[in-house]
Design a protein around this motif. Structure first.
Motif, PDB file in Angstrom:
ATOM      1  N   ASP A  51       3.952   8.964   3.361  1.00 28.04           N
ATOM      2  CA  ASP A  51       4.718  10.124   3.821  1.00 28.04           C
ATOM      3  C   ASP A  51       3.799  11.096   4.537  1.00 28.04           C
ATOM      4  O   ASP A  51       2.579  11.078   4.339  1.00 28.04           O
ATOM      5  N   VAL A  52       4.391  11.905   5.393  1.00 24.40           N
ATOM      6  CA  VAL A  52       3.625  12.910   6.144  1.00 24.40           C
ATOM      7  C   VAL A  52       4.393  14.219   6.192  1.00 24.40           C
ATOM      8  O   VAL A  52       5.625  14.234   6.221  1.00 24.40           O
ATOM      9  N   ASN A  53       3.637  15.301   6.203  1.00 26.58           N
ATOM     10  CA  ASN A  53       4.230  16.584   6.550  1.00 26.58           C
ATOM     11  C   ASN A  53       4.520  16.573   8.048  1.00 26.58           C
ATOM     12  O   ASN A  53       3.722  16.075   8.848  1.00 26.58           O
ATOM     13  N   THR A  54       5.662  17.121   8.440  1.00 27.59           N
ATOM     14  CA  THR A  54       6.104  17.044   9.818  1.00 27.59           C
ATOM     15  C   THR A  54       5.576  18.196  10.664  1.00 27.59           C
ATOM     16  O   THR A  54       5.098  19.211  10.152  1.00 27.59           O
TER      17      THR A  54
ATOM     18  N   VAL B 100       0.861  -1.184   0.000  1.00 30.83           N
ATOM     19  CA  VAL B 100       0.000   0.000   0.000  1.00 30.83           C
ATOM     20  C   VAL B 100       0.897   1.234   0.000  1.00 30.83           C
ATOM     21  O   VAL B 100       1.829   1.327   0.797  1.00 30.83           O
ATOM     22  N   ILE B 101       0.607   2.153  -0.913  1.00 33.12           N
ATOM     23  CA  ILE B 101       1.319   3.426  -1.007  1.00 33.12           C
ATOM     24  C   ILE B 101       0.328   4.549  -0.734  1.00 33.12           C
ATOM     25  O   ILE B 101      -0.788   4.544  -1.266  1.00 33.12           O
ATOM     26  N   CYS B 102       0.729   5.483   0.100  1.00 33.91           N
ATOM     27  CA  CYS B 102      -0.118   6.637   0.409  1.00 33.91           C
ATOM     28  C   CYS B 102       0.787   7.863   0.429  1.00 33.91           C
ATOM     29  O   CYS B 102       1.505   8.094   1.414  1.00 33.91           O
ATOM     30  N   ALA B 103       0.777   8.632  -0.638  1.00 35.42           N
ATOM     31  CA  ALA B 103       1.792   9.669  -0.849  1.00 35.42           C
ATOM     32  C   ALA B 103       1.248  11.082  -0.684  1.00 35.42           C
ATOM     33  O   ALA B 103       0.040  11.322  -0.687  1.00 35.42           O
ATOM     34  N   LEU B 104       2.183  12.005  -0.567  1.00 35.49           N
ATOM     35  CA  LEU B 104       1.931  13.447  -0.602  1.00 35.49           C
ATOM     36  C   LEU B 104       0.998  13.906   0.515  1.00 35.49           C
ATOM     37  O   LEU B 104      -0.046  14.498   0.279  1.00 35.49           O
ATOM     38  N   ASP B 105       1.382  13.585   1.721  1.00 34.05           N
ATOM     39  CA  ASP B 105       0.764  14.040   2.979  1.00 34.05           C
ATOM     40  C   ASP B 105      -0.734  13.768   3.100  1.00 34.05           C
ATOM     41  O   ASP B 105      -1.446  14.484   3.820  1.00 34.05           O
ATOM     42  N   SER B 106      -1.209  12.712   2.460  1.00 32.49           N
ATOM     43  CA  SER B 106      -2.635  12.383   2.571  1.00 32.49           C
ATOM     44  C   SER B 106      -3.030  12.059   4.008  1.00 32.49           C
ATOM     45  O   SER B 106      -4.153  12.387   4.439  1.00 32.49           O
ATOM     46  N   ILE B 107      -2.135  11.407   4.760  1.00 35.66           N
ATOM     47  CA  ILE B 107      -2.445  11.074   6.152  1.00 35.66           C
ATOM     48  C   ILE B 107      -2.713  12.333   6.970  1.00 35.66           C
ATOM     49  O   ILE B 107      -3.540  12.334   7.891  1.00 35.66           O
TER      50      ILE B 107
ATOM     51  N   LYS C 168      -2.497  24.156  19.234  1.00 32.97           N
ATOM     52  CA  LYS C 168      -2.967  23.122  20.145  1.00 32.97           C
ATOM     53  C   LYS C 168      -2.788  21.717  19.583  1.00 32.97           C
ATOM     54  O   LYS C 168      -2.318  20.810  20.266  1.00 32.97           O
ATOM     55  N   ASN C 169      -3.169  21.517  18.320  1.00 34.91           N
ATOM     56  CA  ASN C 169      -3.089  20.197  17.706  1.00 34.91           C
ATOM     57  C   ASN C 169      -2.150  20.155  16.503  1.00 34.91           C
ATOM     58  O   ASN C 169      -2.222  19.214  15.713  1.00 34.91           O
ATOM     59  N   ASP C 170      -1.261  21.164  16.392  1.00 35.29           N
ATOM     60  CA  ASP C 170      -0.412  21.274  15.208  1.00 35.29           C
ATOM     61  C   ASP C 170      -1.250  21.114  13.945  1.00 35.29           C
ATOM     62  O   ASP C 170      -0.910  20.361  13.033  1.00 35.29           O
ATOM     63  N   ARG C 171      -2.358  21.839  13.919  1.00 33.77           N
ATOM     64  CA  ARG C 171      -3.300  21.772  12.805  1.00 33.77           C
ATOM     65  C   ARG C 171      -3.242  23.082  12.021  1.00 33.77           C
ATOM     66  O   ARG C 171      -3.149  24.159  12.602  1.00 33.77           O
TER      67      ARG C 171
ATOM     68  N   ARG D  42      -3.326  18.089   9.757  1.00 37.93           N
ATOM     69  CA  ARG D  42      -2.752  17.976  11.101  1.00 37.93           C
ATOM     70  C   ARG D  42      -1.442  17.206  11.034  1.00 37.93           C
ATOM     71  O   ARG D  42      -1.351  16.186  10.352  1.00 37.93           O
ATOM     72  N   ALA D  43      -0.444  17.708  11.733  1.00 36.96           N
ATOM     73  CA  ALA D  43       0.845  17.027  11.811  1.00 36.96           C
ATOM     74  C   ALA D  43       0.909  16.222  13.104  1.00 36.96           C
ATOM     75  O   ALA D  43       0.564  16.738  14.179  1.00 36.96           O
ATOM     76  N   TYR D  44       1.334  14.964  12.985  1.00 37.85           N
ATOM     77  CA  TYR D  44       1.432  14.084  14.147  1.00 37.85           C
ATOM     78  C   TYR D  44       2.899  13.833  14.488  1.00 37.85           C
ATOM     79  O   TYR D  44       3.718  13.619  13.578  1.00 37.85           O
TER      80      TYR D  44
END
Length: 247
Positions: free
Chosen positions: A140-143, A104-111, A174-177, A202-204
């Motif tokens: 991948d995720v934006n940090t 499974v690939i999930c790219a470009l900060d979709s999460i 508050k939530n890095d949102r 949102r960044a986790y």
């Protein structure tokens, strides 16, 4: 949300993403992991640019996205490339496949578009449920660093042949949102048609994502800098995760 307006201009605004380069990178990363991709899902595939590039490289792949408008563009793009690809309309946290997949690939900060922790955990759980033992989940995720120091409360302007776009961010500590307001001015001859989208990312913290992956049944997790096989630095804007489903 449908991302109806965004779908219309998405490709025009993301021409600098270098999908071919990203597809090559993902193939290199899978080889680095010693994993033959097998049947592959492109999760949150958007307008299908990456799906098409990976299919061109011989990958047995199909795409899923929660936006019917995005998928309409993806289907047309695949057809224009002479590819017969399957695209399904599903949200990540409601993933329901006909069978299991190997990758499974999930790219470009979709999460990052999942702004509730429970939705991220549910999405990871669903990916694990439909993945064969020993399969790999690459995303991948934006940090947090990017949200705080790059996106933050900044405004970005994009001027293309097709559209003029004003991208305004509002950072919620508050939530890095980050609340994102996109205003599109589409060119129609000598006139402009205005439309817009509003959504949140949102960044986790990476440790939190590692815990969620473990809870979902992934036992080996690596992290990489974007488009690299090196470990991410403290000021990395995008981090790539590679998680293996327990054998």
């Amino acid at each position: 949300m449908s991302y109806a307006s965004f779908a219309q201009y998405y490709d025009s605004l993301t021409h600098n993403v270098e999908y071919a380069r990203r597809a090559d990178y993902l193939c290199t990363l899978l080889a680095h992991l010693g994993h033959a991709p097998g049947l592959t899902l492109d999760l949150a595939c958007g307008t299908g640019s990456l799906t098409v590039e990976l299919a061109k490289r011989g990958m047995d792949i199909y795409g899923i996205d929660g936006s019917a408008d995005m998928l309409s563009v993806a289907r047309q793009k695949a057809a224009e490339s002479g590819l017969d690809l399957l695209f399904l309309c599903q949200k990540m946290q409601k993933l329901d496949l006909y069978g299991t997949v190997d990758t499974v690939i999930c790219a470009l900060d979709s999460i990052n578009h999942l702004t509730l922790e429970k939705d991220v955990q549910t999405a990871f759980d669903r990916v694990s449920l439909f993945m064969n033992p020993g399969g790999w989940f690459l995303f991948d995720v934006n940090t947090v660093y990017k949200h705080r120091h790059v996106l933050a409360d900044n405004i970005f302007l994009y001027d293309t042949d097709e559209v003029y776009c004003i991208w305004q961010n509002h950072y919620e500590e508050k939530n890095d949102r980050v609340g994102i307001q996109l205003d599109f001015f589409g060119r129609e001859g000598n006139l402009y048609h205005r439309s817009g989208e509003h959504f949140y990312e949102r960044a986790y913290p990476q440790e939190q994502l590692l815990h969620m992956l473990n809870q979902a049944g992934f036992d080996v997790v690596y992290r990489f800098a974007d488009l690299s096989l090196e470990e991410p630095g403290e000021q990395e804007e995008r981090v790539v995760f590679a998680a293996r489903k327990k054998k």
